[in-house]
Enzyme design. Structure first.
Site, PDB file in Angstrom:
ATOM      1  N   HIS A 133      -8.097  -4.617  -1.050  1.00 32.47           N
ATOM      2  CA  HIS A 133      -6.913  -3.934  -0.544  1.00 32.47           C
ATOM      3  C   HIS A 133      -6.634  -4.401   0.891  1.00 32.47           C
ATOM      4  O   HIS A 133      -7.543  -4.486   1.716  1.00 32.47           O
ATOM      5  CB  HIS A 133      -7.128  -2.416  -0.561  1.00 32.47           C
ATOM      6  CG  HIS A 133      -5.865  -1.655  -0.333  1.00 32.47           C
ATOM      7  ND1 HIS A 133      -4.957  -1.435  -1.335  1.00 32.47           N
ATOM      8  CD2 HIS A 133      -5.346  -1.076   0.781  1.00 32.47           C
ATOM      9  CE1 HIS A 133      -3.944  -0.748  -0.864  1.00 32.47           C
ATOM     10  NE2 HIS A 133      -4.149  -0.520   0.436  1.00 32.47           N
ATOM     11  N   ASP A 172      -9.969  -3.529  -5.660  1.00 32.14           N
ATOM     12  CA  ASP A 172      -9.191  -2.521  -4.939  1.00 32.14           C
ATOM     13  C   ASP A 172      -9.224  -1.223  -5.749  1.00 32.14           C
ATOM     14  O   ASP A 172      -8.944  -1.253  -6.953  1.00 32.14           O
ATOM     15  CB  ASP A 172      -7.752  -3.015  -4.800  1.00 32.14           C
ATOM     16  CG  ASP A 172      -6.834  -2.071  -4.039  1.00 32.14           C
ATOM     17  OD1 ASP A 172      -7.269  -0.968  -3.655  1.00 32.14           O
ATOM     18  OD2 ASP A 172      -5.659  -2.447  -3.849  1.00 32.14           O
ATOM     19  N   SER A 224       0.833  -1.197   0.000  1.00 32.19           N
ATOM     20  CA  SER A 224       0.000   0.000   0.000  1.00 32.19           C
ATOM     21  C   SER A 224       0.874   1.256   0.000  1.00 32.19           C
ATOM     22  O   SER A 224       1.685   1.433  -0.901  1.00 32.19           O
ATOM     23  CB  SER A 224      -0.980  -0.053   1.171  1.00 32.19           C
ATOM     24  OG  SER A 224      -1.972   0.931   1.063  1.00 32.19           O
TER      25      SER A 224
END
Length: 316
Positions: free
Chosen positions: A283, A253, A159
C-alpha cells in the site's frame, strides 16, 4: 496469493514497517503533525507547464486546490482530472502528493486539479467526499477558463482518495452531473471490512497495518452504521451507469481484496473496468518514486487513463 514482494520493496520493508508511526495511539492532529514532520519536499520538482493554487467555494467554506498544467502544450482544450490525495482521510495534503500530480499531468497531458479537502476527525464523513464533488462541479463550470474540456472530466485518487473519487462518481451520477469520462482508483479504501483474506495476510508487517486502517475509519466514519452507506463504502452501492474505471491494486496490501471486489462489482454492473495488479507492491507504493514498480504502475495507469480520456472504450 500475491507471490513475492517486489525485490526493491523487500530490501526496505522492515525499515518501512518499523518506521510507520503508531497513528492509532494518536489524535488526528498529532498524526497529522507527525506525518507532516517527516515530509521532505523534492529538491528539484518535476517541471510542468504551470502550477497555481487557488480557492473555490466548498460546502464548508473555501477549499484550496492546486491546478497543474502539463509541460507539453496542446492547442485543443485538455482533459481534466480531479485528484484526491490519500492519507486515511486524516492526513496528507497538496504538498504530499505534489510529485505524483506533477508526474500525472505530464504523462497524461491533462490538467490536474488536486483537492485540499477537509480532514477527519474534525470533519467527519461525508465532508471530504462532498468537498471533492464540489470541486468537480466547480470545474465543470470553469473548465474553459482553465483551458480544459468540460466534456472530458475524470476523477481519481489513491487510498482514501480512491474512496473519495469513487464516491464522487456516484454523487455525479445520482445528482445529475457533471458527466465524467473516467475514474482512476489507486489501491482504494472501498469498504470497512477488516475480515478479508488480505487483511489477515498483510495486516501486519507490510507498512500499512490493519490497526491504522481501522483507526482511519474510526476517524472518518465514527458511527459504524454510516460505514455501509454507498457514499462511505462504495462497494455497497448500485454501480450501474458509472464512468469507466481503471484500478491499480497492490498485491501485499490489506486493501487488496476490497479493491478486487470493487473491480468485479463494477464489471458485473456493466461498467467498463480495467484492473491492474501489481502483486509485488505494498500500500502506498506509487508515491515512492524511487521504486521501479512505482514507475511501471504510473506508466500503466496513465496509459489506461489516456485511452479512456480520449473517448476509447476500456479494454484489457
Amino acid at each position: 496469493m500475491s507471490g513475492e514482494l517486489d525485490p526493491q520493496i523487500a530490501r526496505i520493508i522492515e525499515a518501512l514497517d518499523r518506521g510507520f508511526p503508531p497513528v492509532h495511539e494518536m489524535t488526528g492532529a498529532q498524526a497529522r503533525a507527525t506525518i507532516r514532520s517527516r515530509f521532505v519536499s523534492a529538491a528539484a520538482p518535476e517541471e510542468v507547464g504551470g502550477v497555481e493554487d487557488r480557492f473555490v467555494d466548498g460546502p464548508g467554506g473555501d477549499l484550496r486546490v492546486r491546478i497543474y498544467h502539463p509541460a507539453a502544450s496542446a492547442a485543443d482544450p485538455l482533459p481534466v482530472l480531479v485528484y484526491a490525495h490519500g492519507g486515511g482521510f486524516v492526513f496528507c495534503d497538496l504538498d504530499s502528493h505534489d510529485g505524483l500530480c506533477r508526474d500525472i499531468t505530464n504523462r497524461l497531458a491533462v490538467i490536474v486539479v488536486s483537492v485540499d479537502y477537509r480532514l477527519a476527525p474534525e470533519h467527519a464523513w461525508p465532508a471530504a467526499a462532498e468537498d471533492v464533488y464540489a470541486v468537480t462541479r466547480w470545474l465543470s463550470q470553469n473548465c474553459a477558463a482553465l483551458g480544459g474540456d468540460a466534456g472530458r472530466i475524470a476523477v481519481g485518487g489513491d487510498s482514501a482518495g480512491g474512496n473519495l473519487a469513487a464516491v464522487t462518481a456516484l454523487m455525479a451520477r445520482d445528482r445529475g452531473g457533471p458527466p465524467l469520462m473516467a475514474q482512476l482508483l489507486v489501491y482504494p479504501m472501498i469498504a470497512a471490512d477488516f475480515t478479508t483474506e488480505s487483511y489477515r495476510l498483510y495486516g501486519s508487517g507490510y507498512y500499512n497495518p490493519a490497526q491504522a486502517l481501522r483507526w482511519y475509519w474510526d476517524q472518518y466514519a465514527p458511527n459504524e452504521s454510516d460505514r455501509t452507506h454507498p457514499y462511505a463504502s462504495p462497494l455497497h452501492a448500485d454501480l450501474r451507469g458509472l464512468p469507466p474505471a481503471v484500478m491499480v491494486i497492490a498485491g501485499h496490501d490489506p486493501l487488496r481484496d476490497e479493491g478486487l471486489a470493487y473491480g468485479d462489482a463494477l464489471t458485473a454492473a456493466g461498467v467498463p473496468t480495467v484492473v491492474r495488479r501489481f502483486d509485488g507492491g505494498i500500500h502506498g507504493f506509487m508515491t515512492m518514486p524511487s521504486l521501479d514498480i512505482a514507475q511501471s504502475a504510473r506508466a500503466q495507469l496513465c496509459s489506461d487513463a489516456a485511452t479512456l480520456m480520449a473517448g476509447v472504450p476500456a479494454g484489457g
